[in-house]
Design an enzyme around this catalytic site. Structure first.
Site, PDB file in Angstrom:
ATOM      1  CG  ASP A   8     -75.036 -17.785 -57.116  1.00 48.96           C
ATOM      2  OD1 ASP A   8     -74.783 -16.566 -57.136  1.00 48.96           O
ATOM      3  OD2 ASP A   8     -75.582 -18.354 -56.164  1.00 48.96           O
ATOM      4  CD  GLU A  39     -74.744 -20.636 -53.158  1.00 54.51           C
ATOM      5  OE1 GLU A  39     -74.670 -20.810 -51.943  1.00 54.51           O
ATOM      6  OE2 GLU A  39     -75.787 -20.279 -53.738  1.00 54.51           O
ATOM      7  CG  ASN A  40     -75.164 -23.145 -56.497  1.00 49.84           C
ATOM      8  OD1 ASN A  40     -75.312 -21.940 -56.580  1.00 49.84           O
ATOM      9  ND2 ASN A  40     -75.753 -23.868 -55.576  1.00 49.84           N
ATOM     10  CG  ASN A  67     -77.703 -20.974 -49.607  1.00 49.90           C
ATOM     11  OD1 ASN A  67     -77.265 -20.085 -50.336  1.00 49.90           O
ATOM     12  ND2 ASN A  67     -78.618 -21.833 -50.012  1.00 49.90           N
ATOM     13  CG  HIS A  68     -76.204 -24.425 -52.086  1.00 45.55           C
ATOM     14  ND1 HIS A  68     -76.912 -25.558 -51.725  1.00 45.55           N
ATOM     15  CD2 HIS A  68     -77.099 -23.583 -52.657  1.00 45.55           C
ATOM     16  CE1 HIS A  68     -78.177 -25.395 -52.077  1.00 45.55           C
ATOM     17  NE2 HIS A  68     -78.317 -24.209 -52.634  1.00 45.55           N
ATOM     18  CG  HIS A 150     -75.234 -15.932 -51.112  1.00 45.71           C
ATOM     19  ND1 HIS A 150     -74.932 -16.122 -52.433  1.00 45.71           N
ATOM     20  CD2 HIS A 150     -75.903 -17.044 -50.717  1.00 45.71           C
ATOM     21  CE1 HIS A 150     -75.379 -17.304 -52.815  1.00 45.71           C
ATOM     22  NE2 HIS A 150     -75.989 -17.877 -51.798  1.00 45.71           N
ATOM     23  CG  HIS A 175     -79.378 -17.009 -52.500  1.00 46.97           C
ATOM     24  ND1 HIS A 175     -79.022 -18.313 -52.232  1.00 46.97           N
ATOM     25  CD2 HIS A 175     -80.678 -16.883 -52.141  1.00 46.97           C
ATOM     26  CE1 HIS A 175     -80.079 -18.939 -51.710  1.00 46.97           C
ATOM     27  NE2 HIS A 175     -81.091 -18.106 -51.662  1.00 46.97           N
ATOM     28  CG  HIS A 177     -78.971 -19.276 -59.096  1.00 50.98           C
ATOM     29  ND1 HIS A 177     -78.694 -20.597 -59.361  1.00 50.98           N
ATOM     30  CD2 HIS A 177     -78.260 -18.977 -57.977  1.00 50.98           C
ATOM     31  CE1 HIS A 177     -77.876 -21.075 -58.449  1.00 50.98           C
ATOM     32  NE2 HIS A 177     -77.599 -20.119 -57.589  1.00 50.98           N
TER      33      HIS A 177
HETATM   34 FE   LIG Z   1     -76.426 -20.215 -55.759  1.00 48.67          FE
HETATM   35 FE   LIG Z   2     -77.265 -19.475 -52.357  1.00 44.54          FE
END
Ligand SMILES: [Fe+2]
Ligand SMILES: [Fe+2]
Length: 260
Positions: A8, A39-40, A67-68, A150, A175, A177
């Site tokens: 991530d 995603e981030n 999810n992000h 994830h 996910h 991190h």
């Molecule tokens: Fe993430």
């Molecule tokens: Fe995530």
């Protein structure tokens, strides 16, 4: 076939960590394809066209998410722009985007799948059942399959790795991190790690400014979150896949700190 995959990417520090380490890692490991979970990547939440283009320019061939992925409005509005980006395949069938990508390389094709877990995560379809279905639909010439799973729960990711052993080349967790130290080749030839970790600020709570995160945890009051600054960490894995069988030969876990 050598594949480099970054965990991530958290905001600007994460992008910096990737851009500073990618060329050297590619050269050292003779990498053919580079992937990352993005995603981030835009300010810690979601992805924008600008950031997506920047990551492509750095040399990232495929991007996964989680999810992000929809945190920025413009992602859904311009979904056709994000051709090299996946969202979990077990999101709703009505969701925009796609969960599978088939890439070509000198050593042959690589299928990339993105799936999300269901424990401590937003509702999603059964990733186990869907993965079986996707395997049946895979073109016969595609032997190498990379999965970004994830998920939050180590048990679910671990179980999914065993479920896919011998069926795909790699199950790489994202996910949390936080990088786990359990990288291995499972008995039937699938490379596995519970979580590859984050590319982002070292001094942070999974990428977020420490004082903001602590404020939230100690008061219970929702707090505005920003990506922390300072030294950045690059977390990744390098995979060596036998492209004739799809089995993994090796998985190497990587962590590099970029001081400035
Ligand atoms: Fe993430
Ligand atoms: Fe995530």
């Amino acid at each position: 076939m050598r594949v480099l995959f970054f965990g991530d990417i958290e905001g600007k520090p994460g992008r910096k960590a990737v851009s500073r380490t990618l060329p050297e890692l590619c050269e050292r490991h003779r990498v053919e394809l580079v992937g990352a979970n993005i995603e981030n990547a835009a300010g810690g939440f979601g992805i924008t066209r600008e950031v997506y283009d920047q990551l492509l320019e750095m040399g990232i061939d495929f991007m996964t998410s989680g999810n992000h992925v929809w945190d920025k409005k413009e992602t859904v509005q311009n979904i056709d722009h994000f051709q090299r980006m996946l969202r979990p395949a077990n999101f709703s069938e009505r969701a925009p985007g796609k969960g599978q990508l088939i890439l070509s390389s000198k050593s042959g094709p690589l299928a990339v799948w993105n799936l999300t877990g269901r424990i401590f995560m937003a509702p999603a379809e059964d990733p186990f059942a869907l993965a079986e279905k996707m395997l049946k639909q895979l073109p016969a010439e595609v032997k190498a399959v990379f999965i970004d799973f994830h998920g939050e729960a180590t048990s679910e990711k671990n179980a999914f790795g065993w479920f896919m052993d011998g069926k795909v080349s790699a199950v790489i967790g994202t996910h949390t991190h936080i990088q786990t130290a359990d990288e291995k080749i499972l008995p039937q030839g699938t490379a596995y790690i519970t979580d590859v970790g984050m590319c982002g600020p070292v001094n942070s709570v999974i990428g977020i400014d420490t004082s903001q995160a602590l404020e939230r945890f100690t008061t219970g009051v929702p707090h505005h979150f920003e990506v922390a600054s300072g030294p950045a960490l690059a977390s990744a894995v390098v995979l060596d896949i036998d492209e004739t069988t799809g089995r993994a030969r090796s998985i190497e876990r990587i962590q590099r700190i970029i001081e400035s």
